[in-house]
Design a protein around this motif. Structure first.
Motif, mmCIF file in Angstrom:
data_model
loop_
_atom_site.group_PDB
_atom_site.id
_atom_site.type_symbol
_atom_site.label_atom_id
_atom_site.label_comp_id
_atom_site.label_asym_id
_atom_site.label_seq_id
_atom_site.Cartn_x
_atom_site.Cartn_y
_atom_site.Cartn_z
ATOM 1 N N ILE A 81 0.875 -1.171 0.000
ATOM 2 C CA ILE A 81 0.000 0.000 0.000
ATOM 3 C C ILE A 81 0.910 1.219 0.000
ATOM 4 O O ILE A 81 1.719 1.402 0.915
ATOM 5 N N LEU A 82 0.792 2.049 -1.031
ATOM 6 C CA LEU A 82 1.598 3.262 -1.144
ATOM 7 C C LEU A 82 0.680 4.462 -0.949
ATOM 8 O O LEU A 82 -0.133 4.775 -1.817
ATOM 9 N N PRO A 83 0.764 5.123 0.210
ATOM 10 C CA PRO A 83 -0.179 6.208 0.522
ATOM 11 C C PRO A 83 0.163 7.483 -0.237
ATOM 12 O O PRO A 83 1.335 7.860 -0.353
ATOM 13 N N THR A 84 -0.850 8.144 -0.747
ATOM 14 C CA THR A 84 -0.622 9.315 -1.589
ATOM 15 C C THR A 84 -1.368 10.529 -1.077
ATOM 16 O O THR A 84 -2.309 10.417 -0.288
ATOM 17 N N LEU A 85 -0.940 11.683 -1.529
ATOM 18 C CA LEU A 85 -1.603 12.934 -1.188
ATOM 19 C C LEU A 85 -3.012 12.964 -1.769
ATOM 20 O O LEU A 85 -3.260 12.449 -2.867
ATOM 21 N N GLY A 86 -3.928 13.576 -1.049
ATOM 22 C CA GLY A 86 -5.244 13.847 -1.587
ATOM 23 C C GLY A 86 -5.201 15.112 -2.429
ATOM 24 O O GLY A 86 -4.276 15.936 -2.318
ATOM 25 N N ARG A 87 -6.205 15.279 -3.262
ATOM 26 C CA ARG A 87 -6.229 16.447 -4.147
ATOM 27 C C ARG A 87 -6.325 17.761 -3.373
ATOM 28 O O ARG A 87 -5.888 18.801 -3.841
#
Length: 771
Positions: A521-527
């Protein structure tokens, strides 16, 4: 040892629990938005984000110097409201993404994937934002922290071990930016595969195919402002009150200019009954606006006979007066008129009308609107696109527009209303599984490598490849593939066959629990979150449902300092795989998004000076249908088509089921357990059914039933649904997805587009006697 007993098989539920909550049934709310919509939006926002975090974010969403809504793809007006250019569901999507609830290493030490899988999808989503990279190692049942560098190297190692690049599949959700999608697609091609399925394959692929074959472009032809002064707007197979609420403001303007609105849907949806615009005094304090002038309760997937009946009646009027159809446009711009008229002559009008289930008086009223109108728009969504004959259905609506000359002029045209906010942009920048010769040539010229010249897999093909053991690495750029795809049991088996699965995500979902042998799981920034590098705030771009590209820059502090943008993540993986041995400088583009946009301008069609032109309200990509340019089609003309009637062969004990969303839901993300527009509270396992049908087969309100579907001798089952009497055509049913996705066969899909048949599933009802 059987497949079920293999050591790496985790005891994970891919369907979740089927226990009931305390269902409450009320009267459907027939007023959309208004004070209740404002209340619900703020209630959800304040609960998830807090007041101090909510206010600045809400004021910046869909504004010229703010960020694009992470929910639907409805376009922003030229002059956004400075107070609130968002809807209830947009506010819920923002709150869901920007929640102050976070989960990291401690959470995953406490809960195994097996324990998490016993929660509902609503509960899984509600845990909060992912804050650090995680790995689920083979034979383990707990995710544990992993560094970004280790993650990139591990993915590169698995990719290098493949016998062929086509053993890797790269799925894309509509949530990603143009820059992330472009890099993602280019990395897959640099690797050597066109295995680029995306969420369009499950929703609007039918629109793209039908429009490309008839008008020469797979996008709609209208702009937002065209709706304001249209004379007639047909809204077919769409529920804007829940799925695209900001559309109601445009429809309100149409009504103010004297336009007529026709709702074509098996269900009467509240958004088209009465709309109270929260941006106006009348909307907040007055009686609101009655939007739909006529509702045609067409039976599920009987739009083609309905449109044929309408065209047949219009043709009869045209024979009398000669001015109902636009004969100059037909002569100068189209092929196929004579064949269509011959086709209409073959049908008995009464039989067509009988097949629709709609009363002739209501059809005549719609015909009277269309006969004298020149400015006509047809809007549609997944109620048209997810049937076996979806492409033909959309073509039939295009026929109506072509007969009226309602293409390529103001206030007229096609309006497929896309779901996720950048699903159209993904395709525009190169997310496609088929080979585009021109795109390949531009890639080779401007990126310096030769892309593969063979087609890859779409969503259906991806499921089959994984199920058959032909795919070993499955990566998802956003989304919840397991719950979005059809045939949940089959899809779960397919995913579990992979060696490695990778999810780039903001929040936990069930696809993180049903995995390959090893999972990341690679967590990413939200828009909505700031994307900062070296003190500089970076921005991305998106494309809305009507083809406008605009910049988007987040304003909130990120949920974690460990988060990376999707662009950085894709570039990091590509850099780990290619190191220094590739003509594309992946590392540099992960750092400088302007470099990515420069390549988009050169490689993707229609993009130009994007970094500059996407500022403010942005710019429109070229659209030949708007210009009445059909030169790419045979004979350089728009194509009028002949389309057969649907034929489902329902057995005596079968019903036709369509899947729908609740008002507390966006795609597979469930924000809450209420659907107030339909009067359903605290439960999702409900079956909407015609009261007469209930009486005929001996069912009472809140009886518990199982649903089964049988295709090709395979029996599929969805368990425990409470029956709710509802105003729906006889022999038709409705229920929420993804709870009913297990009933949709993976190998039955729309002709040409291969979208699932989620809106027309043949099912049987089995009453439970043990509850």
């Amino acid at each position: 040892m059987s497949k079920q007993e293999t050591p790496n098989m985790r005891n994970v539920s891919h369907r979740g629990p089927d226990e009931f909550s305390e269902l409450k049934i009320g009267e459907p709310v027939r007023i959309a938005a208004g004070t209740q919509g404002v209340y619900q939006a703020l209630k959800h926002s304040f609960k998830e984000m807090g007041v101090l975090r909510s206010i600045p974010a809400l004021f910046k969403m869909n504004q010229k110097n703010g960020f694009d809504c992470p929910s639907c793809a409805w376009p922003d007006p030229e002059h956004p409201s400075p107070i609130a250019e968002y809807c209830e569901n947009g506010a819920k999507a923002l709150a869901d993404e920007a929640t102050t609830s976070h989960i990291g290493a401690d959470f995953f030490r406490k809960y195994s994937v097996e324990e998490l899988s016993r929660f509902t999808d609503y509960q899984i989503n509600a845990f909060g934002r992912l804050t650090e990279p995680l790995i689920l190692r083979e034979n383990s049942i707990h995710y544990e922290p992993v560094t970004w560098e280790e993650s990139y190297d591990l993915i590169a190692e698995y990719l290098m071990s493949l016998r062929h690049p086509d053993e890797a599949i790269f799925y894309t959700s509509g949530r990603s930016s143009n820059e992330a999608a472009f890099l993602y697609g280019m990395f897959a091609r640099a690797l050597g595969t066109n295995n680029l399925p995306d969420c369009s394959n499950m929703c609007h692929e039918s629109s793209g195919v039908a429009l490309s074959e008839t008008l020469g472009i797979g996008k709609g032809s209208v702009k937002l402002e065209d709706l304001y002064e249209a004379e007639v707007i047909l809204i077919a197979g769409q529920n804007p009150g829940t799925n695209h609420p900001r559309m109601l403001s445009a429809l309100e303007k149409c009504k103010a200019h004297g336009g007529k609105i026709v709702s074509i849907n098996p269900l009467l949806e509240s958004g088209l009954v009465n709309f109270r615009n929260p941006q106006s005094v009348k909307g907040m304090l007055g009686g609101g606006t009655q939007l739909a002038d006529v509702h045609l309760p067409v039976m599920i997937n009987q739009d083609i006979p309905l449109v044929k009946a309408i065209m047949k009646k219009l043709a009869a009027l045209d024979k009398e007066t000669g001015d109902v159809f636009d004969h100059d446009f037909i002569r100068d711009y189209t092929d196929g008129y004579a064949e269509l008229m011959e086709d209409l002559d073959r049908y008995d009008l009464a039989e067509l009308i009988g097949q629709t289930g709609v009363g002739e008086e209501a059809i005549d009223e719609v015909v009277s609107y269309l006969a004298g109108a020149e400015k006509i728009i047809v809007c549609w969504a997944m109620g048209l696109t997810q049937h076996k004959n979806s492409v033909a259905t959309i073509k039939e609506y295009v026929n109506l527009l072509l007969l009226k000359g309602a293409i390529g002029k103001p206030n007229s045209g096609t309006c497929p209303v896309r779901g996720h906010s950048n699903v159209q942009g993904d395709r525009s920048v190169g997310i496609m599984h088929y080979v585009n010769k021109g795109l390949n040539e531009r890639i080779e010229k401007h990126l310096g490598f030769t892309p593969p010249a063979h087609s890859g897999v779409d969503v259906v093909g991806a499921m089959q490849a994984m199920h058959d053991g032909k795919a070993k690495v499955f990566m998802c750029l956003g989304g919840n593939f397991l719950m979005a795809a059809s045939d949940t049991d089959y899809t779960a088996e397919a995913i579990r066959n992979c060696e490695l699965t990778v999810q780039v995500s903001t929040k936990l979902n069930r696809t993180h629990l049903v995995t390959g042998k090893t999972a990341l799981i690679l967590p990413t920034l939200g828009r909505s979150e700031k994307d900062v590098r070296d003190g500089v705030e970076r921005e991305v771009t998106t494309e809305n449902s009507m083809g406008r590209v605009r910049a988007s820059k987040g304003v909130l502090k990120p949920a974690s300092a460990s988060l990376k943008s999707e662009i950085e993540i894709v570039a990091g993986i590509a850099n780990a795989y290619f190191r220094e041995g590739h003509p594309v400088n992946w590392k540099a583009m992960g750092e400088d998004y302007g470099l990515v946009r420069e390549k988009i301008d050169l490689v993707a069609k229609g993009f130009e000076k994007t970094s500059e032109r996407a500022k403010g309200t942005g710019y429109y990509l070229p659209n030949n249908a708007r210009e009445r340019d059909f030169s790419k089609l045979p004979n350089g003309r728009a194509k009028i088509t002949v389309n057969p009637l649907p034929d489902h062969h329902l057995a005596m004990d079968e019903f036709m089921l369509m899947t729908v969303r609740s008002h507390d839901q966006f795609n597979t993300t469930v924000y809450g357990m209420d659907d107030r527009y339909r009067g359903i509270y605290n439960e999702r396992r409900v079956l909407f059914m015609n009261p007469g049908d209930m009486q005929e087969i001996g069912l009472k309100k809140e009886d518990v039933v199982d649903l089964t579907s049988e295709y090709d001798g395979i029996l599929r089952k969805a368990y425990k649904f409470k029956v709710v009497p509802y105003d729906i055509p006889s022999r038709n049913l409705a229920a929420y997805f993804p709870e009913t996705n297990p009933l949709v066969p993976h190998n039955h899909f729309a002709e040409k587009s291969r979208t699932p048949i989620s809106k027309s599933i043949r099912v049987r009802i089995e009453k439970r006697t043990d509850i």
